[in-house]
Write an enzyme that holds these catalytic residues in place. Structure first.
Site, PDB file in Angstrom:
ATOM      1  N   ASP A 381       0.872  -1.298  -0.009  1.00  0.00           N
ATOM      2  CA  ASP A 381      -0.057   0.132  -0.060  1.00  0.00           C
ATOM      3  C   ASP A 381       0.742   1.341   0.149  1.00  0.00           C
ATOM      4  O   ASP A 381       2.021   1.233   0.634  1.00  0.00           O
ATOM      5  CB  ASP A 381      -0.874  -0.115   1.259  1.00  0.00           C
ATOM      6  CG  ASP A 381      -1.656   1.261   1.298  1.00  0.00           C
ATOM      7  OD1 ASP A 381      -2.185   1.774   0.785  1.00  0.00           O
ATOM      8  OD2 ASP A 381      -1.132   1.730   2.763  1.00  0.00           O
ATOM      9  N   GLY A 532      -5.250   4.166  -3.437  1.00  0.00           N
ATOM     10  CA  GLY A 532      -6.275   4.937  -3.745  1.00  0.00           C
ATOM     11  C   GLY A 532      -5.829   6.197  -4.450  1.00  0.00           C
ATOM     12  O   GLY A 532      -6.936   6.977  -4.906  1.00  0.00           O
ATOM     13  N   LYS A 559      -9.342  -3.214  -3.138  1.00  0.00           N
ATOM     14  CA  LYS A 559      -8.006  -3.776  -2.743  1.00  0.00           C
ATOM     15  C   LYS A 559      -8.048  -5.316  -2.811  1.00  0.00           C
ATOM     16  O   LYS A 559      -6.975  -5.895  -3.289  1.00  0.00           O
ATOM     17  CB  LYS A 559      -7.581  -3.031  -1.741  1.00  0.00           C
ATOM     18  CG  LYS A 559      -7.189  -1.637  -1.779  1.00  0.00           C
ATOM     19  CD  LYS A 559      -6.301  -0.896  -0.536  1.00  0.00           C
ATOM     20  CE  LYS A 559      -5.636   0.482  -1.101  1.00  0.00           C
ATOM     21  NZ  LYS A 559      -4.803   0.947   0.041  1.00  0.00           N
ATOM     22  N   ASP A 578      -1.398  -0.580   6.009  1.00  0.00           N
ATOM     23  CA  ASP A 578      -1.585   0.129   7.453  1.00  0.00           C
ATOM     24  C   ASP A 578      -2.946   0.866   7.666  1.00  0.00           C
ATOM     25  O   ASP A 578      -3.090   1.176   8.868  1.00  0.00           O
ATOM     26  CB  ASP A 578      -0.492   1.177   7.519  1.00  0.00           C
ATOM     27  CG  ASP A 578      -0.839   2.427   6.653  1.00  0.00           C
ATOM     28  OD1 ASP A 578      -1.515   2.273   5.731  1.00  0.00           O
ATOM     29  OD2 ASP A 578      -0.696   3.609   7.158  1.00  0.00           O
ATOM     30  N   ASP A 582      -7.060  -1.264   3.984  1.00  0.00           N
ATOM     31  CA  ASP A 582      -6.225  -2.455   3.561  1.00  0.00           C
ATOM     32  C   ASP A 582      -6.629  -3.644   4.400  1.00  0.00           C
ATOM     33  O   ASP A 582      -6.115  -4.784   3.881  1.00  0.00           O
ATOM     34  CB  ASP A 582      -4.777  -2.206   4.181  1.00  0.00           C
ATOM     35  CG  ASP A 582      -4.173  -0.688   3.337  1.00  0.00           C
ATOM     36  OD1 ASP A 582      -4.462  -0.686   2.128  1.00  0.00           O
ATOM     37  OD2 ASP A 582      -3.335  -0.183   4.094  1.00  0.00           O
TER      38      ASP A 582
END
Length: 681
Positions: A381, A532, A559, A578, A582
């Site tokens: 991410d 994103g 995701k 994190d 996610d």
């Protein structure tokens, strides 16, 4: 986590899950209680194994003293009237009290048609107990009560060690529930305000959200404007400026102004409830993969059954008495469950878990940690993982004749009073340059446009590109376009109505991220970025770090789909993230890795947590996983190697030449393999 723990945990997890799915969106206090219960649950299971181990161990001592086989071995005599009945009583206690977790665990495993460690132990103790009880009550033969007791002791010890070293099951769902406030300020028709629990809100109600409060529901702003921090939910570090009619998400934080929000979605329809559902689905569908020791135990279970039955048939068909054939069969079945196997995996797990903890890796799920050695793609991410999630100044572009430091002086002096993340970045830069700031008076925030104040008796404004265009200032458009294409946020400095220059800021890339990606490449592991954020920002960060594969503008609920897509290509995927957004992806990936500085939800959903928030630790995980696996394989060969040698002897292969493995010799071999396994770990 060993398989049976998983069964216990899954049992608890499911009970929580149903509870959550029916009530989670009410966000009442039940969720919190569930959470405490769960922590208590793992802790109490560890305590339970510890207690069972110590009590069984104490009762095992008289069992050993009273066992004829042990007495013969040490060449001593010790008996009193009804001593064998006392032995039977003590052994019965150990069988039911110490063996209970294994008996219930084997029932669970057989129900799931996945025999493993529990079933193997269960088979050995049931056979040993049943046969020995028959012997006590008149059958001719020797009892195996000492085998039964020592086996249970060692298995309890192994499970206790392993559970102590691996963290508890996931509480992700409870953590998600906690993100929501419990109450909302509902506006009454007469203009008054009442505090009501969330589940009492209806669609189209109006709620008031004060600065600094969490937004209680998904809705649209009917009055007011503010900057809203959605980083917990979307992973986007910049607060988003929102005006009337804009949508807001429950769980995000209102930073600046007061807002009146019209409720649009309640209960199961809210964004957060949907994330809860996604996490739940992902956790349930993650194959209940068995860890290595359990797979080995499964084969030994089949081997024990087959060898036992074969031995019995062969001895009977050679014309031996039923009770002799039965004793051979029992000896084989009891010996097939090696004591060493019970310690082979737990000791390695305990050692690797404590080694990894020293390196700042917390292992939450052992099976997934074992699988880390096969990873060939790591999905990162962006915000908070590859970047720090904090804004820093990247470029200062003064107009001709202006000085960089002077520009920073004006900007930082005004920004002193602002809470905005951009302000922190500018102040940090000024501090690093050693610029001492002026006092600011008449400070005010121009919502959505920037801020202004008086410094050294001059009017200073730090404003957005929108304001500059509106007011018709001329500026270096080429420089501005280049900066915004790199996804940087640009602010303009105006002093006494004169434009002096621009400052560009971006989320700071972690130094360690570049090294990590380069190292992963060396090991033929591909790095992929998932974010994103918009494409330009993502590509700018990816270029800095050296990542080739980028998926940008991915909605939080997609995701997990992106992870599945990479898995469909036959790759084993680790996901590193994190944020709340996610969580579903972390639960879906083969190995979920959370950055320790991230949200509780991410940490709770992950299999492994990087305490130091350093992406480079992913390399350590893969290395440790490989080493752990190697040690386990060695240990299981030691544990099972003893079987390869002992089973044929116990079955009586050498009986024609007068060599039959007496159970006492079997016991010595067994102790030897247990010691080797312990030292090797």
């Amino acid at each position: 986590m060993s398989e049976e723990n998983k069964h216990h945990h899954n049992g608890h997890e499911h009970s929580h899950e149903h509870h959550d799915s029916s009530e989670g969106h009410n966000h009442n206090h039940d969720g919190h209680e569930g959470h405490d219960h769960h922590d208590y649950d793992h802790g109490s299971m560890i305590e339970d194994f510890k207690r069972r181990f110590y009590i069984s161990l104490i009762v095992t001592i008289p069992i050993l003293v009273l066992s004829p086989m042990i007495q013969n071995f040490f060449g001593m005599e010790f008996s009193f009237p009804f001593d064998q009945y006392v032995l039977f009583g003590l052994a019965t206690f150990v069988f039911f009290y110490g063996g209970w977790p294994f008996l219930t665990g084997s029932v669970d495993e057989l129900k799931n048609k996945e025999p493993g460690m529990m079933t193997l132990i269960g088979l050995a103790i049931v056979v040993a107990y049943g046969y020995s009880s028959l012997v006590i009550f008149g059958w001719s033969g020797r009892n195996f009560f000492w085998e039964l007791a020592t086996l249970i002791d060692i298995m309890l010890l192994g499970h206790w060690i392993e559970m102590k070293s691996v963290m508890g099951a996931s509480n992700a769902l409870q953590e998600l529930v906690k993100l929501m406030p419990n109450e909302a300020h509902r506006l009454k028709g007469n203009g008054g305000i009442e505090d009501v629990p969330l589940q009492k809100l209806n669609s189209d109600d109006l709620v008031l959200v004060k600065p600094g409060e969490k937004i209680p529901v998904d809705g649209t702003i009917s009055e007011g404007k503010s900057a809203i921090d959605e980083s917990m939910l979307t992973g986007e570090s910049m607060p988003v400026e929102k005006n009337e009619e804009d949508e807001v998400i429950g769980g995000s934080i209102n930073k600046e102004g007061s807002l009146k929000i019209r409720v649009k979605k309640t209960g199961d329809d809210t964004y957060l409830s949907q994330v809860i559902t996604l996490v739940k689905e992902a956790q349930n569908s993650k194959s209940r993969a068995q860890d290595f020791a359990n797979r080995a135990a499964k084969w030994l279970f089949y081997l024990a059954l087959a060898s036992g039955i074969t031995t019995f048939i062969v001895w009977i068909s050679l014309g031996f008495a039923f009770d002799i054939a039965l004793e051979r069969m029992v000896t084989v079945m009891v010996i097939t469950c090696p004591h060493a196997l019970g310690l082979a995996a737990p000791l390695v797990v305990a050692v690797s878990t404590s080694l990894s903890a020293k390196q700042g890796l917390l292992i939450r799920n052992r099976t997934q940690f074992e699988n880390a050695r096969t990873i060939d793609a790591v999905i990162f991410d962006k915000t908070g993982t590859l970047t720090k999630g904090e804004f820093g100044v990247t470029d200062v572009v003064p107009e001709k004749g202006e000085e960089t430091d002077r520009l920073l002086y004006w900007a930082a002096s005004v920004e002193q009073n602002s809470e905005h993340p951009l302000a922190q970045g500018i102040l940090e830069k000024a501090r690093n340059q050693g610029i001492s700031l002026g006092d600011v008076k008449n400070f005010e925030s121009m919502t959505g446009k920037g801020l202004q104040g008086r410094v050294d008796d001059k009017e200073v404004k730090v404003v957005s590109p929108g304001y500059i265009k509106e007011e018709g200032y001329s500026y270096d458009t080429e420089a501005f376009n280049k900066l915004s294409e790199e996804g940087k946020t640009v602010v303009f400095i105006i002093v006494d109505q004169n434009y002096l220059g621009m400052i560009a800021m971006a989320d700071i890339v972690r130094e360690s991220a570049k090294e990590t990606v380069a190292e992963l490449k060396k090991h033929n592991i591909q790095s992929i970025m998932l974010t994103g954020d918009n494409k330009k920002v993502a590509e700018w960060v990816a270029n800095q770090i050296g990542i080739d594969e980028v998926y940008a503008e991915v909605l939080p609920d997609h995701k997990a789909d992106q992870v599945k897509k990479v898995q469909k290509e036959g790759r084993k995927v680790a996901m590193t993230g994190d944020g709340v957004n996610d969580a579903p992806a972390l639960a879906t990936a083969d190995v979920g890795v959370a950055i320790g500085s991230g949200t509780d939800v991410a940490v709770e959903t992950a299999d492994i947590v990087l305490v130091k928030s350093n992406p480079k630790d992913i390399l350590s995980i893969i290395q440790l996983s490989k080493n752990t696996y190697k040690k386990m394989v060695q240990n299981l060969w030691w544990a099972a190697g003893y079987n390869i040698f002992a089973i044929p002897l116990a079955a009586g292969v050498l009986a024609p030449v007068g060599v039959v493995l007496s159970p006492a010799v079997g016991a010595i071999l067994m102790s030897f393999s247990t010691i080797v396994v312990a030292i090797n770990a």
